[in-house]
Design a protein around this motif. Structure first.
Motif, short mmCIF file in Angstrom:
data_model
loop_
_atom_site.label_atom_id
_atom_site.label_comp_id
_atom_site.label_asym_id
_atom_site.label_seq_id
_atom_site.Cartn_x
_atom_site.Cartn_y
_atom_site.Cartn_z
N MET A 193 0.84 -1.20 0.00
CA MET A 193 0.00 0.00 0.00
C MET A 193 0.88 1.25 0.00
N PHE A 194 0.36 2.32 -0.60
CA PHE A 194 1.09 3.58 -0.64
C PHE A 194 1.22 4.15 0.78
N SER A 195 2.18 5.05 0.95
CA SER A 195 2.41 5.68 2.25
C SER A 195 1.78 7.07 2.25
N LEU A 196 0.84 7.30 3.16
CA LEU A 196 0.21 8.61 3.27
C LEU A 196 1.24 9.67 3.66
N LYS A 197 2.20 9.28 4.50
CA LYS A 197 3.23 10.21 4.94
C LYS A 197 4.10 10.65 3.76
N THR A 198 4.46 9.70 2.91
CA THR A 198 5.28 10.02 1.73
C THR A 198 4.53 10.94 0.79
N LEU A 199 3.24 10.66 0.59
CA LEU A 199 2.43 11.51 -0.27
C LEU A 199 2.37 12.93 0.28
N GLN A 200 2.25 13.05 1.58
CA GLN A 200 2.14 14.37 2.20
C GLN A 200 3.45 15.14 2.12
N THR A 201 4.57 14.46 2.34
CA THR A 201 5.86 15.16 2.42
C THR A 201 6.53 15.35 1.06
N LYS A 202 6.45 14.33 0.20
CA LYS A 202 7.17 14.41 -1.08
C LYS A 202 6.31 14.89 -2.24
N LYS A 203 4.99 14.88 -2.04
CA LYS A 203 4.05 15.31 -3.10
C LYS A 203 4.33 14.55 -4.41
N HIS A 204 4.61 13.27 -4.24
CA HIS A 204 4.88 12.41 -5.40
C HIS A 204 3.99 11.19 -5.31
N TRP A 205 3.32 10.85 -6.44
CA TRP A 205 2.42 9.69 -6.47
C TRP A 205 2.90 8.69 -7.50
#
Length: 441
Positions: A1-13
Motif C-alpha cells: 500500500m502507498f504511504s500517506l506520509k510520503t504523499l504528504q511530504t514528497k508530493k509524489h504519487w
C-alpha cells in the motif's frame, strides 16, 4: 500500500506497478463530507484539478493527480446495514478486504469479488473491477445507490431505478469523472461459502469442456501458460456458510505465499536476468500446477495474494468468440516469441448496462495479459492489442491499454451520452487529468 506520509511530504504519487507517476501540489485526507465539499468547492473556484487515488492499484494513469491529490483513507467502514432488505452502505475509502468480515457479522456477503482485494470500494466500482462467473456481473453491478460530490462541491444521491436508468448507467463505471464517490449502497446475498477446486488440464481438454463448465459452475477461471498446452483450471461453487478450517487455511496460506509468490518471484528474477529462460520457467510452472480443494467463506477464497509485481493489460471480447481468439493466441505464442512466463488469465462475466463497462450489453470473456515488472512488455502488449482488436476487444480502464478518442467512439456506443451527463456534474472538468483530457478533447 502507498504511504500517506510520503504523499504528504514528497508530493509524489506512483501506482502499484510504477507505470504511472508524477508530482502534485496539494494532498488531503478528509474525514467528513463537509471537509471534502470544502476542498472541492475551493478547487472549483481556483480552477484546480482533482484526482482521488483510491488504493493506487490501477495500471493505467486514470488516478494520476496533477494539482490536488485526495485519499479517502480516513473515510472508511460500514455506514449502515439493512439485513432484511439485504443492503449495506459503505464509505468510499473502505478497502475490499475490510468488507467481507464486516458483512459476515450481519450474515451477509458480496455476490462476487475479483482476485485482488487491496482496492477501495469506490475505486473498484468506478473502474468496473470484476471477478468471474457468467451469471454474475462486476462489483459495479452490485451497487444500487451512489452518493457523490460533483465538480462544484454539490452533494448528490441517486438510487438505481431499472436497467434503462441513464444516470445509473453513467455512474455504473464513472472512472471518477462525475465526482468523488463518497458512499455506495450494495445489494447483498445471505452469507455463503465457496468450494474451490484447482487442477491442471491440457488446453484441448479445457476448450472441449469449456461451454459445459461455464454453466455448470458458479465461477470458472483459467490460467494458461504461454508456450505450453497446459492450463490451471479453477472451478468454484457456492455452499452453505462454513469458515475455512484452521489447518486448511494454514496449508493454503503457506502454499500461496511461499510457492505461488516467493518461488514465482525467484523464477521471475531468473527470467528478468536471462529472458531465454522464460520458456523453461513457463513449462516448469505449468507442470507444477497444484491440485487443491478448499472451502471457506466467500471472502476468504475469492482473493489471492499478489506480491510479485507485474504489468497488466486486460481486454474483454464477446464470449462467443473466446475459442476462436484462444486458437489465434495459441498459434501466435506457440514458440513464446515475447519471452513471457506469466500466465494469461481468462475469466467470464455477464453483460451489464453500464455505458463504459467493457462488458456493456455483451456476455464477455476477459483475458488478462501480464509481464513481470522490469521486463520489456511493449512488443508483447502491442501484439496483444492488435490481436484483440480483431475481436472488438474493449480494454479494462484500470489496466494498460492503447485507447484513443477514435477507438472509444467505436467501442462504446453510449460514450457521447456519458460525456453529456458528465459535463452537467463537472462543467469545468476539474476531475479530468491529462489521460482523460487526451481521450475526451
Amino acid at each position: 500500500m502507498f504511504s500517506l506520509k510520503t504523499l504528504q511530504t514528497k508530493k509524489h504519487w506512483s501506482n502499484w506497478a510504477e507505470t504511472a507517476q508524477g508530482q502534485f501540489e496539494e494532498f488531503f485526507t478528509p474525514r467528513s463530507v463537509e471537509e471534502l465539499q470544502a476542498i472541492v468547492g475551493k478547487a472549483f473556484k481556483d480552477g484546480k484539478r482533482i484526482r482521488i487515488i483510491g488504493a493506487s492499484h490501477s495500471f493505467s494513469p486514470i488516478a494520476l493527480p496533477e494539482e490536488i491529490c485526495i485519499s479517502l483513507h480516513e473515510m472508511r467502514g460500514m455506514d449502515s446495514v439493512d439485513k432484511e432488505r439485504g443492503e449495506a452502505t459503505f464509505w468510499g475509502g473502505t478497502y475490499l478486504y475490510e468488507i467481507g468480515p464486516l458483512l459476515k457479522e450481519h450474515g451477509l456477503a458480496l455476490e462476487n469479488m475479483g482476485d485482488i482485494q487491496e482496492q477501495t470500494i469506490a475505486g473498484a466500482v468506478s473502474t468496473g473491477t470484476h471477478g468471474t462467473g457468467i451469471t454474475l456481473g462486476s462489483i459495479s453491478s452490485q451497487v444500487i445507490e451512489w452518493e457523490w460530490i460533483d465538480g462544484m462541491g454539490e452533494y448528490h444521491i441517486h438510487r438505481r431505478v431499472d436497467q434503462d436508468d441513464s444516470l445509473a448507467n453513467c455512474l455504473h463505471v464513472s472512472l471518477g469523472l462525475f465526482g468523488i464517490l463518497v458512499r455506495v449502497t450494495l445489494k447483498l446475498l445471505p452469507l455463503y461459502s465457496l468450494k474451490v477446486k484447482t487442477f491442471r488440464a491440457t488446453i484441448e481438454e479445457g476448450m472441449s469442456s469449456w461451454k459445459e463448465d461455464l454453466h455448470q459452475f458458479r465461477h470458472l477461471e483459467w490460467f494458461w501458460f504461454p508456450g505450453t498446452k497446459l492450463i490451471q483450471v479453477k472451478q468454484m461453487d457456492a455452499i452453505p456458510p462454513v469458515p475455512q478450517k484452521k489447518w486448511e487455511k494454514t496449508i493454503s496460506t503457506i502454499s500461496k505465499n511461499v510457492v505461488d509468490n516467493q518461488a514465482f518471484y525467484l523464477l521471475s528474477e531468473i527470467c528478468k536476468r536471462n529472458p531465454r529462460r522464460t520458456q523453461w520457467v513457463s513449462e516448469f510452472s505449468a507442470k507444477n500446477i497444484p491440485n487443491r480443494i478448499e472451502t471457506g467463506y466467500s471472502y476468504e477464497l475469492f482473493a489471492t495474494p499478489r506480491k510479485v509485481k507485474f504489468y497488466e493489460s486486460e481486454i474483454a471480447i464477446p464470449i462467443e468468440r473466446f475459442l476462436e481468439c484462444m486458437e489465434e493466441l495459441l498459434a501466435g505464442l506457440k514458440d513464446n516469441p515475447f519471452f513471457v512466463h506469466f500466465p494469461i488469465e481468462c475469466r467470464f462475466v455477464k453483460d451489464e448496462p453500464g455505458f463504459l463497462n467493457p462488458n456493456f450489453q455483451q456476455d464477455s470473456a476477459f483475458l488478462a495479459f501480464h509481464m513481470y515488472k522490469g521486463m520489456p512488455y511493449e512488443a508483447y502488449f502491442e501484439w496483444i492489442w492488435g490481436v484483440m482488436e480483431k475481436y472488438n476487444g474493449r480494454p479494462h480502464w484500470g489496466k494498460m491499454n492503447n485507447l484513443s478518442k477514435e477507438k472509444i467512439q467505436k467501442l462504446y456506443p453510449k460514450w457521447n451520452n456519458f460525456q453529456e451527463k458528465r459535463q452537467e456534474y463537472d462543467p469545468k472538468g476539474i476531475f479530468l487529468n491529462k489521460y482523460f483530457r487526451e481521450l475526451i478533447h
